[in-house]
Design an enzyme around this catalytic site. Structure first.
Site, PDB file in Angstrom:
ATOM      1  N   GLY A   1      47.703 -60.618 114.986  1.00  0.00           N
ATOM      2  CA  GLY A   1      46.781 -60.583 116.040  1.00  0.00           C
ATOM      3  C   GLY A   1      46.825 -61.864 116.905  1.00  0.00           C
ATOM      4  O   GLY A   1      46.659 -62.897 115.633  1.00  0.00           O
ATOM      5  N   ALA A   2      46.982 -61.881 118.625  1.00  0.00           N
ATOM      6  CA  ALA A   2      46.879 -63.029 119.246  1.00  0.00           C
ATOM      7  C   ALA A   2      46.318 -64.489 118.620  1.00  0.00           C
ATOM      8  O   ALA A   2      46.687 -65.279 118.923  1.00  0.00           O
ATOM      9  CB  ALA A   2      47.079 -62.566 120.402  1.00  0.00           C
TER      10      ALA A   2
ATOM     11  N   ARG B   1      56.204 -65.930 116.252  1.00  0.00           N
ATOM     12  CA  ARG B   1      55.980 -64.817 116.771  1.00  0.00           C
ATOM     13  C   ARG B   1      56.207 -65.446 118.664  1.00  0.00           C
ATOM     14  O   ARG B   1      56.018 -65.641 118.906  1.00  0.00           O
ATOM     15  CB  ARG B   1      54.961 -64.291 116.418  1.00  0.00           C
ATOM     16  CG  ARG B   1      55.669 -63.419 115.263  1.00  0.00           C
ATOM     17  CD  ARG B   1      53.905 -61.937 114.806  1.00  0.00           C
ATOM     18  NE  ARG B   1      54.493 -61.029 115.001  1.00  0.00           N
ATOM     19  CZ  ARG B   1      53.231 -59.702 115.805  1.00  0.00           C
ATOM     20  NH1 ARG B   1      52.663 -60.265 115.119  1.00  0.00           N
ATOM     21  NH2 ARG B   1      54.175 -59.068 115.882  1.00  0.00           N
TER      22      ARG B   1
ATOM     23  N   ASP C   1      47.912 -59.237 123.792  1.00  0.00           N
ATOM     24  CA  ASP C   1      49.255 -60.317 123.459  1.00  0.00           C
ATOM     25  C   ASP C   1      49.053 -61.930 124.320  1.00  0.00           C
ATOM     26  O   ASP C   1      49.255 -62.488 124.002  1.00  0.00           O
ATOM     27  CB  ASP C   1      49.933 -60.438 122.999  1.00  0.00           C
ATOM     28  CG  ASP C   1      49.607 -59.591 121.158  1.00  0.00           C
ATOM     29  OD1 ASP C   1      48.726 -58.519 121.297  1.00  0.00           O
ATOM     30  OD2 ASP C   1      49.588 -60.047 120.062  1.00  0.00           O
TER      31      ASP C   1
END
Ligand code: MRU
Length: 351
Positions: free
Chosen positions: A52-53, A94, A238
């Protein structure tokens, strides 16, 4: 006051380490993983222990505290340079969620200001990033709920709740606030292949809140929207490009196309830390591709025909023209575009 899920924080500073709620084990098991160094935090981000961002950004901020602590202990005279490899490792964990780079940049700025042992100052900055995210989510919850007229069902994708953020949630925060105001009848949650964040995490949070939730296969969403059963599609992001294009969990773009086709509102909820003013449009957003194994198997069980390959992009880009509302803690943009986003970012955060 709120339910356990509403007030849950997936990242916790224990006083000496970062504890992360292992989201791979939910909902079967509530298991915490202790990260005592930045390398362990980077691996936890890569392997989806925390995801989750905003939560990734918060986890990385605490990772910098751990990196600085080690660097100061081992080479006090050049601690900033000594932690560069760990910061690069965190940054690369990520690629799509810009909150990661944003949080690292804030921590670097705090490191530049620090004098003497930086541990306390950096911990204060990481905790500020964490607390500000929760406050932003609460504010977005109120702003987004105002857009929902009357009482309706809503559809959401992936997990955007307490688990994906510092706490409370972005899109799920709006749903929580709207539910409190009696504006949400029930929630449809896409199961969200292949990691099943909807089935495992969103459903877990909503059940704890007592908010009625029904799962649907991702491919069922258009059929549902066509039946006129849903008032709003509410999703997170995101990364939002400078022109308003939105990168979010794979499947979001299809939902936006379908929502527009069926005349259903499409709301994106994201703090301003998710907006990337240096990214001109969606085409410049790096899209993470993960291992084909995540599609070819369900857990450890192979489900695809032996010999088949797979393409596994885990985010997609929704053009700004399909977004009816972008809700941030700084305000709401209807039909966001480059000019409106520039204006929003130029406004004082408290405006
Ligand atoms: O791969 P994930 O689980 O990290 O993806 C999460 C999402 O796509 C969320 O929708 C997004 O981060 C916004 S949630 C605050």
């Amino acid at each position: 006051m709120g339910s356990d899920a509403e007030t849950l924080r997936p990242c916790r500073w224990t006083g000496r380490a970062l504890a992360l709620l292992d989201q791979r084990a939910l909902p079967e098991e509530v298991r915490w993983i202790e990260c005592a160094d930045a390398g362990t935090v980077a691996r936890a981000i890569r392997e989806m222990v925390v995801r989750g961002a905003p939560a990734i950004g918060i986890g990385a901020a605490y990772g910098v505290v751990l990196a600085a602590r080690r660097a100061w202990r081992e080479s006090a005279g050049r601690w900033r340079e000594a932690m560069e490899d760990e910061l690069a490792d965190l940054a690369a964990a990520r690629p799509t969620a810009v909150n990661l780079a944003w949080a690292l940049e804030r921590m670097r700025a705090a490191a530049r200001r620090a004098s003497g042992d930086p541990a306390e100052a950096l911990l204060r900055e990481a905790q500020a990033i964490h607390e500000e995210d929760i406050a932003a989510n609460r504010r977005m919850g109120g702003l987004g709920a105002k857009l929902i007229d009357g009482r309706c069902d809503v559809l959401t994708h992936c997990n955007t709740g307490s688990l994906a953020t510092g706490g409370y949630g972005t899109a799920l925060g709006v749903i929580r606030s709207a539910w409190r105001q009696g504006k949400v009848e029930s929630v449809y949650a896409d199961e969200t292949r292949p990691w099943l964040q909807g089935a495992r995490l969103t459903a877990w949070e909503l059940v704890q809140d007592g908010i009625p939730v029904r799962l649907l296969a991702d491919g069922a969403a258009s059929f549902l929207l066509g039946r006129g059963a849903v008032g709003w599609v509410v999703v997170g992001a995101d990364r939002v490009a400078a022109n308003g294009d939105v990168a979010n969990k794979i499947g979001t773009y299809a939902l936006a196309v379908s929502a527009r086709h069926h005349g259903v509102g499409f709301m994106v909820v994201a703090p301003s830390s998710t907006i990337d003013p240096d990214c001109p449009d969606g085409g410049a957003i790096p899209i993470e591709e993960r291992s084909p194994t995540e599609l070819l198997q369900l857990g450890a069980q192979r489900v695809a025909a032996p010999g088949a390959g797979a393409w596994n992009p885990v985010f997609d880009v929704t053009p700004a023209s399909l977004v009816d509302a972008l809700v941030t803690e700084r305000g709401v943009l209807l039909r966001p575009d480059r000019a409106r986003i520039r204006e929003l970012l130029a406004a004082s955060p408290a405006a």
